[in-house]
Motif scaffolding. Structure first.
Motif, PDB file in Angstrom:
ATOM      1  N   ASP A 190      -1.670  -4.832   1.837  1.00  0.00           N
ATOM      2  CA  ASP A 190      -0.917  -4.428   0.640  1.00  0.00           C
ATOM      3  C   ASP A 190       0.519  -4.885   0.840  1.00  0.00           C
ATOM      4  O   ASP A 190       1.260  -4.318   1.643  1.00  0.00           O
ATOM      5  N   GLY A 213      -2.469   0.562  -0.962  1.00  0.00           N
ATOM      6  CA  GLY A 213      -3.099   0.586   0.345  1.00  0.00           C
ATOM      7  C   GLY A 213      -3.753   1.912   0.678  1.00  0.00           C
ATOM      8  O   GLY A 213      -4.848   1.950   1.256  1.00  0.00           O
ATOM      9  N   VAL A 242      -6.364  -1.246   6.821  1.00  0.00           N
ATOM     10  CA  VAL A 242      -5.343  -1.609   5.840  1.00  0.00           C
ATOM     11  C   VAL A 242      -3.980  -1.748   6.511  1.00  0.00           C
ATOM     12  O   VAL A 242      -3.557  -0.869   7.274  1.00  0.00           O
ATOM     13  N   ALA A 258       0.081  -2.392   5.417  1.00  0.00           N
ATOM     14  CA  ALA A 258       0.991  -2.346   4.266  1.00  0.00           C
ATOM     15  C   ALA A 258       2.384  -2.758   4.712  1.00  0.00           C
ATOM     16  O   ALA A 258       2.827  -2.416   5.815  1.00  0.00           O
ATOM     17  N   TYR A 269      -4.702   2.999   8.512  1.00  0.00           N
ATOM     18  CA  TYR A 269      -3.621   2.522   7.636  1.00  0.00           C
ATOM     19  C   TYR A 269      -2.398   2.254   8.507  1.00  0.00           C
ATOM     20  O   TYR A 269      -1.930   3.139   9.221  1.00  0.00           O
TER      21      TYR A 269
END
Length: 295
Positions: free
Chosen positions: A123, A132, A144, A146, A175
């Motif tokens: 992202d 994200g 993910v 970001a 993340y």
């Protein structure tokens, strides 16, 4: 005054100030003033049944006054919905929009069609973290990354990461947030050539098209709005180039853009390593995002 009279008076004040969604906003502010656990539907029910509702009158009046000055509703209540998430927002971060949910859905649909259980997703220009975090929470096996340049927006993303991870524990480890320039080849270089999909909502508003809405013009950060050129495509084109470096062959790019930019960005993507470039519409039928596959 009855609850109905209070809400009607607040809506009239907001309407006089130019707020297009005056009734909705007045009821939502009433729900906030009523405290935790009270939702918009509870206010609607009380109004329909002619019932009273306990609320903090001073807080309600203060919030209505702020909204009448065209401060964004999301800043006043401190949060904004995005798909299945409720994200904290405030000064210094772009407020997530419903049309961006379409962009995320296009990315998720592609992941599903590819039969991926552990996609690698990036992202770029994360803002509040909406894109994200939505992907990480809806695709538990996704990894993910970001990227956000603004220190203020980065702080909001960190808050939302913690918030979302409470409800979706896998997000805590899947993340990864990095502060940096999303257009730079020095950002996430370790991922070059390995990413399955880039989903992004970069700044794209043309410099000569300053938004008329005070909520956008005066409160959304310029860094998150303007695309760096008169036609707004300078930053989106740089995002396309960075995505081309990050993606593996056959990987996809989904990028939100202005309704005036579709043809140019499709042509730019096709000239810079992508095939199957096209523009798709948002829920209102307007050309809203680029979908392209790396050759």
């Amino acid at each position: 005054m009855s609850l109905n009279e209070v809400v009607k008076a607040a809506a009239a004040e907001l309407r006089a100030a130019g707020v297009e969604t005056a009734e909705h906003d007045a009821k939502l502010l009433m729900a906030e003033a009523a405290g935790d656990g009270v939702e918009l539907r509870d206010v609607d029910k009380a109004l329909l049944m002619g019932e009273d509702l306990a609320y903090d009158a001073a807080r309600f009046d203060a919030m209505v006054a702020r909204r009448a000055k065209r401060e964004p509703l999301q800043h006043i209540v401190g949060h904004a919905p995005f798909r299945y998430l409720d994200l904290v927002v405030g000064p210094g971060v772009f407020i997530p929009r419903p049309e961006t949910e379409t962009v995320v859905q296009a990315g998720l649909d592609w992941i599903t069609r590819q039969g991926m259980y552990h996609p690698r997703v990036v992202d770029l220009c994360a803002g509040s973290g909406a894109i994200g975090l939505a992907v990480a929470s809806e695709v538990p096996g996704a990894e993910v990354w970001a990227v956000e340049l603004s220190a203020e927006a980065y702080a909001w993303t960190e808050r939302n990461h913690v918030r979302v991870a409470r409800a979706y524990p896998s997000v805590a480890g899947n993340y990864h947030l990095e502060r940096g320039d999303a257009t730079s080849p020095l950002t996430l270089p370790q991922l070059d050539g390995t990413v399955d999909i880039v989903i992004t909502n970069p700044p794209y508003v043309p410099l000569d098209q300053v938004p008329e809405q005070p909520e956008v013009r005066d409160f959304d950060p310029d860094m998150a709005l303007y695309g760096g050129s008169a036609d707004g495509v300078l930053i989106p084109e740089r995002i396309i180039l960075r995505a081309a470096g990050l993606l593996r062959a056959g990987g996809a790019l989904v990028m939100e853009h202005d309704i005036s930019q579709g043809d140019r960005l499709v042509a730019f993507a096709r000239a810079n390593g992508f095939t199957e470039g096209r523009t798709d519409n948002d829920w209102t039928g307007r050309p809203r995002f680029l979908f392209a596959v790396k050759g």
